[in-house]
Write an enzyme that holds these catalytic residues in place. Structure first.
Site, PDB file in Angstrom:
ATOM      1  N   PHE A 232       0.867  -1.190   0.000  1.00 16.59           N
ATOM      2  CA  PHE A 232       0.000   0.000   0.000  1.00 16.59           C
ATOM      3  C   PHE A 232       0.903   1.239   0.000  1.00 16.59           C
ATOM      4  CE2 PHE A 232      -2.226  -3.333   2.428  1.00 16.59           C
ATOM      5  CZ  PHE A 232      -3.397  -3.466   1.693  1.00 16.59           C
ATOM      6  N   ASP A 253       1.053  -1.178  -4.917  1.00 17.49           N
ATOM      7  CA  ASP A 253      -0.217  -0.461  -4.740  1.00 17.49           C
ATOM      8  C   ASP A 253      -1.134  -0.854  -5.899  1.00 17.49           C
ATOM      9  OD1 ASP A 253      -0.916   2.235  -2.894  1.00 17.49           O
ATOM     10  OD2 ASP A 253      -2.170   2.007  -4.684  1.00 17.49           O
ATOM     11  N   SER A 254      -2.443  -0.728  -5.676  1.00 18.20           N
ATOM     12  CA  SER A 254      -3.371  -1.069  -6.763  1.00 18.20           C
ATOM     13  C   SER A 254      -3.632   0.132  -7.674  1.00 18.20           C
ATOM     14  CB  SER A 254      -4.692  -1.578  -6.180  1.00 18.20           C
ATOM     15  OG  SER A 254      -5.228  -0.595  -5.329  1.00 18.20           O
ATOM     16  N   ASN A 283      -3.154  -6.073  -6.453  1.00 17.43           N
ATOM     17  CA  ASN A 283      -3.984  -6.141  -5.259  1.00 17.43           C
ATOM     18  C   ASN A 283      -3.123  -6.734  -4.141  1.00 17.43           C
ATOM     19  OD1 ASN A 283      -5.644  -7.346  -3.196  1.00 17.43           O
ATOM     20  ND2 ASN A 283      -7.373  -6.987  -4.560  1.00 17.43           N
ATOM     21  N   ALA A 284      -3.005  -6.006  -3.042  1.00 15.07           N
ATOM     22  CA  ALA A 284      -2.093  -6.411  -1.969  1.00 15.07           C
ATOM     23  C   ALA A 284      -2.444  -7.787  -1.414  1.00 15.07           C
ATOM     24  CB  ALA A 284      -2.131  -5.376  -0.847  1.00 15.07           C
ATOM     25  N   ASP A 304       0.509  -0.492   5.213  1.00 19.32           N
ATOM     26  CA  ASP A 304      -0.211   0.754   5.527  1.00 19.32           C
ATOM     27  C   ASP A 304      -1.499   0.813   4.701  1.00 19.32           C
ATOM     28  OD1 ASP A 304      -0.931   3.263   6.402  1.00 19.32           O
ATOM     29  OD2 ASP A 304       0.492   4.333   5.107  1.00 19.32           O
ATOM     30  N   CYS A 344      -5.338   3.181  10.011  1.00 19.89           N
ATOM     31  CA  CYS A 344      -5.812   4.560  10.139  1.00 19.89           C
ATOM     32  C   CYS A 344      -7.319   4.604  10.416  1.00 19.89           C
ATOM     33  CB  CYS A 344      -5.440   5.379   8.912  1.00 19.89           C
ATOM     34  SG  CYS A 344      -6.069   4.673   7.398  1.00 19.89           S
TER      35      CYS A 344
HETATM   36  N1  SAH Z   1       1.657   4.241   2.684  1.00 16.17           N
HETATM   37  C1  SAH Z   1       1.140   5.338   1.927  1.00 16.17           C
HETATM   38  C2  SAH Z   1      -0.324   5.587   2.152  1.00 16.17           C
HETATM   39  C3  SAH Z   1      -1.220   4.422   1.845  1.00 16.17           C
HETATM   40  S1  SAH Z   1      -2.885   4.882   1.574  1.00 16.17           S
HETATM   41  C4  SAH Z   1       1.928   6.593   2.261  1.00 16.17           C
HETATM   42  O1  SAH Z   1       2.569   6.641   3.287  1.00 16.17           O
HETATM   43  O2  SAH Z   1       1.883   7.548   1.475  1.00 16.17           O
HETATM   44  C5  SAH Z   1      -3.573   3.408   1.024  1.00 16.17           C
HETATM   45  C6  SAH Z   1      -3.171   2.977  -0.366  1.00 16.17           C
HETATM   46  O3  SAH Z   1      -3.702   1.679  -0.553  1.00 16.17           O
HETATM   47  C7  SAH Z   1      -3.695   3.818  -1.513  1.00 16.17           C
HETATM   48  O4  SAH Z   1      -2.605   4.250  -2.284  1.00 16.17           O
HETATM   49  C8  SAH Z   1      -4.559   2.848  -2.336  1.00 16.17           C
HETATM   50  O5  SAH Z   1      -4.391   3.022  -3.743  1.00 16.17           O
HETATM   51  C9  SAH Z   1      -4.009   1.525  -1.921  1.00 16.17           C
HETATM   52  N2  SAH Z   1      -4.927   0.367  -1.987  1.00 16.17           N
HETATM   53  C10 SAH Z   1      -6.214   0.290  -1.606  1.00 16.17           C
HETATM   54  N3  SAH Z   1      -6.666  -0.974  -1.717  1.00 16.17           N
HETATM   55  C11 SAH Z   1      -5.629  -1.725  -2.189  1.00 16.17           C
HETATM   56  C12 SAH Z   1      -5.462  -3.118  -2.502  1.00 16.17           C
HETATM   57  N4  SAH Z   1      -6.453  -3.994  -2.328  1.00 16.17           N
HETATM   58  N5  SAH Z   1      -4.260  -3.524  -2.941  1.00 16.17           N
HETATM   59  C13 SAH Z   1      -3.244  -2.653  -3.104  1.00 16.17           C
HETATM   60  N6  SAH Z   1      -3.341  -1.341  -2.813  1.00 16.17           N
HETATM   61  C14 SAH Z   1      -4.512  -0.879  -2.370  1.00 16.17           C
END
Ligand code: SAH
Length: 400
Positions: A232, A253-254, A283-284, A304, A344
């Site tokens: 993420f 990230d997705s 997808n994470a 995160d 968060c």
């Molecule tokens: N760590 C980052 C903030 C993360 S915010 C920082 O410090 O700047 C959450 C992120 O998760 C977003 O960028 C969103 O695009 C991503 N996201 C949401 N669902 C997801 C998934 N299923 N797989 C991968 N990424 C995802």
């Protein structure tokens, strides 16, 4: 109906004993169900608040639409709202001047936590981004006062308003587009902990950085080593901070647009003696499942995710989601590895989060030693009386 610009309280709202007790306990919100009399008060009015016997409790901003009908702004009568808001903005700015280090990007005002309900202002170097979340803050006279004070104190090249259409809908405010309120500049670069980032004020659905993680980036960098995975990663906040300390860094990230900015950010910070960061669009959950079943190993993993629990109802499902991610990450960490794991969601307490981690570690057959229990950066103050202002949890742990 647009909110009426009201400078001093000409209406009174009476609260039920439960509503009055909330304020006496130090909270600043009262729900509509605890408003006893208040019909036909114009949206966004400044109102005097009393208990059911008529005893004064202070002055509040009234919303005709939100479930949170009352947001207390002062324990005293208020005669000049714009002047009060200007004072509060000045105080919020000097609070940051004392506490914020190593950056030109920080949250200047954080709504209730700065006694400015519904006003969020972020600074990115010479640009300011304003979010208006309540009817009262949306009135022309309030907007004027806010922009004037910010201009006077911070002298930004430009001020942009970021509009969340859902919030305007909840507050029954007419739809507006995100736009420039002052100046013409919409892009800049900013820095935190010596790392540089791009900022585009009017692009994307969420632009800018997760400023609340700024101090956690620096903390994570202290312990990061070896091969690192930032899950993420958004625009690379953690990954870019890890790069100088690690032999390999992968960000996942997705969102492709987020990864494109992450790559541009990496180019801004590239040094010969640092690994090039690899960005993976995925997808994470799927990626972690694949990587853990194929026994990939890392020395540092960051988790995160976006907020899984948007309301109390989602708590159980959210905890299952966090557990799945953390369990897989723990299985993939080499002995001596570092896990940096965040949530968060306000609805997940520090205790819920730690219990989830304990149980994930047990299932993964790993032992976790807590190195740091962290929260949001100091420019996102936590008001002890208003638990909703504390939302970010960041655990840094060593795995064996
Ligand atoms: N760590 C980052 C903030 C993360 S915010 C920082 O410090 O700047 C959450 C992120 O998760 C977003 O960028 C969103 O695009 C991503 N996201 C949401 N669902 C997801 C998934 N299923 N797989 C991968 N990424 C995802």
């Amino acid at each position: 109906m647009p909110p009426t610009p009201v400078q001093s309280a000409s209406n009174t709202v009476k609260l039920s004993p439960r509503g009055a007790n909330r304020l006496k306990d130090g909270h600043v919100w009262v729900y509509r169900s605890d408003v006893v009399s208040g019909e036909s008060i114009p949206p966004g009015s400044l109102v005097a608040v009393t208990d059911h016997r008529g005893k004064p409790l202070g002055t509040a901003l009234y919303s005709s639409s939100s479930q949170i009908a009352i947001r207390l702004i002062s324990n005293e009568p208020v005669t000049d709202l714009p002047a009060l808001l200007r004072e509060r903005i000045a105080a919020a700015i000097s609070y940051r001047a004392r506490l914020v280090r190593d950056t030109d990007a920080y949250r200047v005002t954080f709504s209730e936590a700065d006694f400015l309900p519904g006003l969020i202002v972020d600074r990115y170097n010479d640009l300011l981004s304003v979010q208006i979340l309540t009817q009262a803050m949306d009135s022309a006279v309030v907007r004027e006062a806010v922009i004037a004070e910010l201009g006077l104190r911070l002298k930004p090249a430009a001020v942009v308003e970021r509009v969340d259409p859902r919030v305007r809908d909840l507050e029954s405010l007419p739809l507006r587009q995100s736009c420039l309120l002052h100046g013409s500049k919409t892009a800049t670069t900013f820095a935190m902990n010596g790392i540089r980032f791009l900022y585009e004020a009017l692009e994307g659905q969420k632009t800018g950085a997760f400023l609340d993680q700024r101090e956690n980036y620096a903390a994570a960098a202290q312990y990061a080593h070896g091969e690192a995975l930032d899950i993420f990663c958004y625009q690379g906040g953690f990954a870019l901070h890890l790069a100088p300390h690690c032999s390999r860094v992968t960000g996942v990230d997705s969102s492709r647009p987020a990864l494109e900015v992450a790559d541009q950010n990496a180019a801004l910070n590239r040094r010969d003696n640092q690994p090039e960061i690899e960005w993976i669009e995925a997808n994470a959950f799927d990626l972690l499942r694949d990587y853990s079943t194929s026994h990939r190993q890392y020395d540092t993993i960051i988790l995160d995710p976006p907020p899984f629990a948007k309301s109390k109802r989602d708590l159980e499902a959210a905890l299952r989601g966090y557990k799945e991610l953390n369990l897989r990450a723990l299985k993939m960490l080499r002995p001596g590895g570092i896990l940096v794991t965040c949530s968060c969601s306000f609805h997940i307490s520090q205790a819920n989060f730690q219990e989830m981690l304990r149980s994930a570690a047990l299932d993964a057959d790993r032992t976790l030693r807590l190195i740091e229990l962290r929260g949001q950066a100091k420019d996102h103050p936590i008001l002890l009386n208003v638990p909703e202002t504390a939302y970010l949890k960041c655990v840094i742990a060593a795995v064996s």
